[in-house]
Motif scaffolding. Structure first.
Motif, PDB file in Angstrom:
ATOM      1  N   ASN A 309       4.754  -3.565 -10.140  1.00  0.00           N
ATOM      2  CA  ASN A 309       4.715  -4.689  -8.567  1.00  0.00           C
ATOM      3  C   ASN A 309       4.351  -6.038  -9.554  1.00  0.00           C
ATOM      4  O   ASN A 309       4.295  -7.128  -8.757  1.00  0.00           O
ATOM      5  N   LEU A 402      -1.204  -6.549  -0.276  1.00  0.00           N
ATOM      6  CA  LEU A 402      -0.211  -6.550  -1.524  1.00  0.00           C
ATOM      7  C   LEU A 402      -0.694  -7.310  -2.959  1.00  0.00           C
ATOM      8  O   LEU A 402      -0.408  -7.024  -3.705  1.00  0.00           O
ATOM      9  N   LYS A 405      -4.527  -7.153  -3.268  1.00  0.00           N
ATOM     10  CA  LYS A 405      -4.543  -5.886  -4.497  1.00  0.00           C
ATOM     11  C   LYS A 405      -3.845  -6.074  -5.898  1.00  0.00           C
ATOM     12  O   LYS A 405      -4.488  -5.285  -6.603  1.00  0.00           O
ATOM     13  N   ASP A 411      -3.711  -2.207  -6.608  1.00  0.00           N
ATOM     14  CA  ASP A 411      -2.910  -1.902  -5.811  1.00  0.00           C
ATOM     15  C   ASP A 411      -2.064  -0.105  -6.937  1.00  0.00           C
ATOM     16  O   ASP A 411      -2.390   0.037  -8.073  1.00  0.00           O
ATOM     17  N   SER A 415       1.751   1.166  -2.809  1.00  0.00           N
ATOM     18  CA  SER A 415       1.085   0.096  -1.529  1.00  0.00           C
ATOM     19  C   SER A 415       1.857  -0.499  -0.127  1.00  0.00           C
ATOM     20  O   SER A 415       1.265  -0.686  -0.042  1.00  0.00           O
TER      21      SER A 415
END
Length: 597
Positions: A309, A402, A405, A411, A415
């Motif tokens: 991410n 998100l 997280k 995360d 997610s």
């Protein structure tokens, strides 16, 4: 007719009576505010106050489905007439202020009732202060006392001790302090003060945009109820501003850090942003300070985004680069955002789309070392804009969750799909739909928008819509790939003297448009692939020394253009695939152009 000033009090009474007399029909509050302003504007026109009429009509900021509007606190009276201004202008301002004070009170009462949506209440309270910056209730809740307002102003001093991290000696640099930032710089004090003001504005916008991320909403709820409450643990953020790009580069070269060519750098370990003035005229510095705010006002955990991410961390910082200052308000997002143009270009022209199931798995090291880092960053930008503003902000709350997280390291690669309750395949489809624009979008461009690059690729943009770009002569790149535009856009191209790169692949332009484009002094790249041009168009371009890239793919040009092409001695890229030129002539042309790659 000359106005007799001794009659002004009676004239003002008539002025107000006329305004109030047509307000008897019940309206919703927002409509009533707009109607009162319009009535005032009409009366101004009747009295010859044209400028005041324009100001009044333009006061309400139009909503857009793809863009957010924020109101940083400003302790000023917008458009207040000078002491020696004509009395009619003063009467106008008095009525203008009264209307806005009424709207401020309405918004304040509305904000105080939003106990179930405290982030929106926080934003609404800033709108209150936009209408009436002296509103005591809103200022108390938001913490804008007279003393804190003074602290927002930059305070400058010559440094009295050395700065070991940079090697600057005592007296060789300035320290500029505000409520939220401390800037150390060996540039001029004026450069430091200018940056400090921009940082404080950006800070206010960031706070309003991401209330959910930093604010103790329980404290906000107490304040709205008239009790004492703490909104957040305020901290001062450290920024080092180098006097020139070379100093910035040398600093990182000495430390063996391979980012000396960057526009800025945030070091999470030292909690410091390093910037240089070469990039202060645009918004890349916002990117680094956005990283700083998310990190330092959050849990401050190490190595966030190292495993997955990272796209969201970079994407939201790029989204912040879309910040545009319109003096009394600021916007974020919008189809015209600078970095979003490259996201649109790479996705719709270059057909670059890194599958989302693999995209969300990328960590920091994988992204920064990836051979496709540039288009990947453009996808970070595009996806962040989509999640923030696509479908009227449908996924914004999920994106905020998100980010929470990610910064708390809770995360996973799954997610995004989990929080949006949408499959990655569906998100990909909606993202590509979001990238497409139309004439209707161009009609929404705000007066005063800064626009240097624009990509309308594959959109439903016609000559009529594209004509809106006449207001932006500073435009350097225009991509209309696949758009149904024709030679009707010739007046537009004549109005854009600074164009460097023009892409008209698959459009309906002909030789007539090329004749105008050939007159552009700064033109370096031209894409005429899949258009109806003929040999005559190449004749218009003959001998153009600045042209470096020319695409004639799938056009009807013939061997007759060979001699004209050979005069374009600085061409680096020339694509003649699918033309009516013979292989032998194509080879001869390319062999004569020694700079071709």
């Amino acid at each position: 007719m000359e106005i007799q000033w001794r009659w002004l009090p009676n004239l003002w009474s008539w002025f107000v009576v006329c305004l109030l007399g047509i307000m008897s029909t019940p309206l919703c509050a927002q409509d009533e505010f707009a109607k009162e302003l319009e009535q005032l504007a009409v009366k101004c026109e009747e009295l010859g106050l044209r400028q005041q009429a324009e100001i009044t009509r333009a006061w309400i900021v139009a909503d857009r489905p793809d863009q957010q509007v924020f109101y940083p606190f400003q302790n000023i009276d917008h458009y207040k007439p000078a002491v020696n201004a004509p009395q009619l202008q003063k009467y106008w301002y008095e009525r203008f202020s009264d209307i806005r004070k009424g709207e401020a009170e309405r918004l304040y009462q509305q904000a105080c009732q939003l106990t179930e949506d405290l982030p929106q209440a926080y934003r609404l309270l800033h709108r209150v202060l936009h209408e009436n910056h002296r509103h005591l209730g809103a200022r108390k809740i938001l913490g804008y006392s007279d003393s804190t307002v003074l602290q927002l102003r930059p305070r400058t001093a010559k440094a009295k001790k050395a700065m070991p991290v940079t090697g600057w000696r005592s007296g060789e640099y300035f320290t500029i302090k505000t409520t939220h930032f401390e800037i150390s710089t060996n540039a001029s004090a004026a450069d430091g003060v200018r940056l400090a003001k921009e940082l404080e504005q950006m800070y206010s916008v960031w706070q309003q945009a991401f209330v959910e991320f930093w604010c103790d909403t329980a404290g906000l709820k107490k304040r709205i109820a008239g009790e004492n409450g703490v909104l957040y643990n305020r901290r001062v953020h450290s920024v080092i501003l180098f006097d020139e790009v070379q100093s910035y580069q040398h600093f990182f070269q000495q430390r063996g850090i391979p980012n000396q060519n960057s526009s800025g750098f945030y070091n999470a370990n030292s909690k410091t942003s390093y910037l240089h003035p070469g990039k202060l005229q645009s918004n890349p510095w916002v990117h680094e300070v956005a990283h700083q705010l998310f990190y330092e006002l959050g849990p401050a955990l190490q190595n966030v985004g190292s495993e997955q991410n990272i796209w969201a961390i970079e994407g939201i910082a790029i989204y912040m680069e879309s910040l545009q200052n319109f003096d009394r308000y600021v916007t974020l997002g919008g189809f015209e955002s600078g970095r979003l143009q490259y996201g649109r270009y790479n996705a719709l022209v270059n057909q670059f789309h890194y599958p989302l199931d693999r995209f969300v798995e990328l960590g920091n090291q994988e992204l920064t070392s990836h051979p496709d880092i540039a288009p990947l960053y453009s996808q970070c930008s595009g996806l962040a804009h989509f999640l923030m503003d696509g479908n009227n902000g449908k996924y914004r709350d999920s994106f905020f969750e998100l980010l929470r997280k990610i910064y708390t390291k809770t995360d996973s690669a799954g997610s995004l799909a989990q929080l949006t309750r949408t499959s990655l395949e569906q998100l990909s489809r909606e993202y590509h739909e979001f990238l497409l624009i139309s004439d209707q979008d161009l009609d929404r461009l705000r007066p005063g928008t800064k626009l240097k690059v624009f990509c309308a690729a594959r959109g439903d943009v016609t000559d009529k819509g594209l004509a809106r770009l006449k207001a932006y002569p500073e435009l350097t790149w225009l991509d209309a790939t696949g758009c149904p535009i024709t030679d009707e856009s010739i007046p537009l191209f004549r109005s854009l003297p600074n164009l460097v790169e023009v892409t008209l692949d698959g459009s309906g332009v002909t030789d007539a448009t090329v004749r105008v484009l050939a007159e552009l002094k700064n033109l370096e790249q031209l894409d005429l692939a899949n258009t109806q041009i003929t040999d005559q168009a190449i004749g218009y371009l003959a001998g153009k020394p600045g042209l470096e890239v020319l695409f004639l793919t799938n056009t009807s040009v013939t061997d007759k253009v060979a001699s004209d092409l050979e005069t374009m001695v600085n061409l680096i890229i020339l694509d003649l695939a699918g033309t009516r030129m013979s292989d032998a002539v194509v080879e001869k042309v390319k062999s004569s152009l020694t700079k071709l790659k």
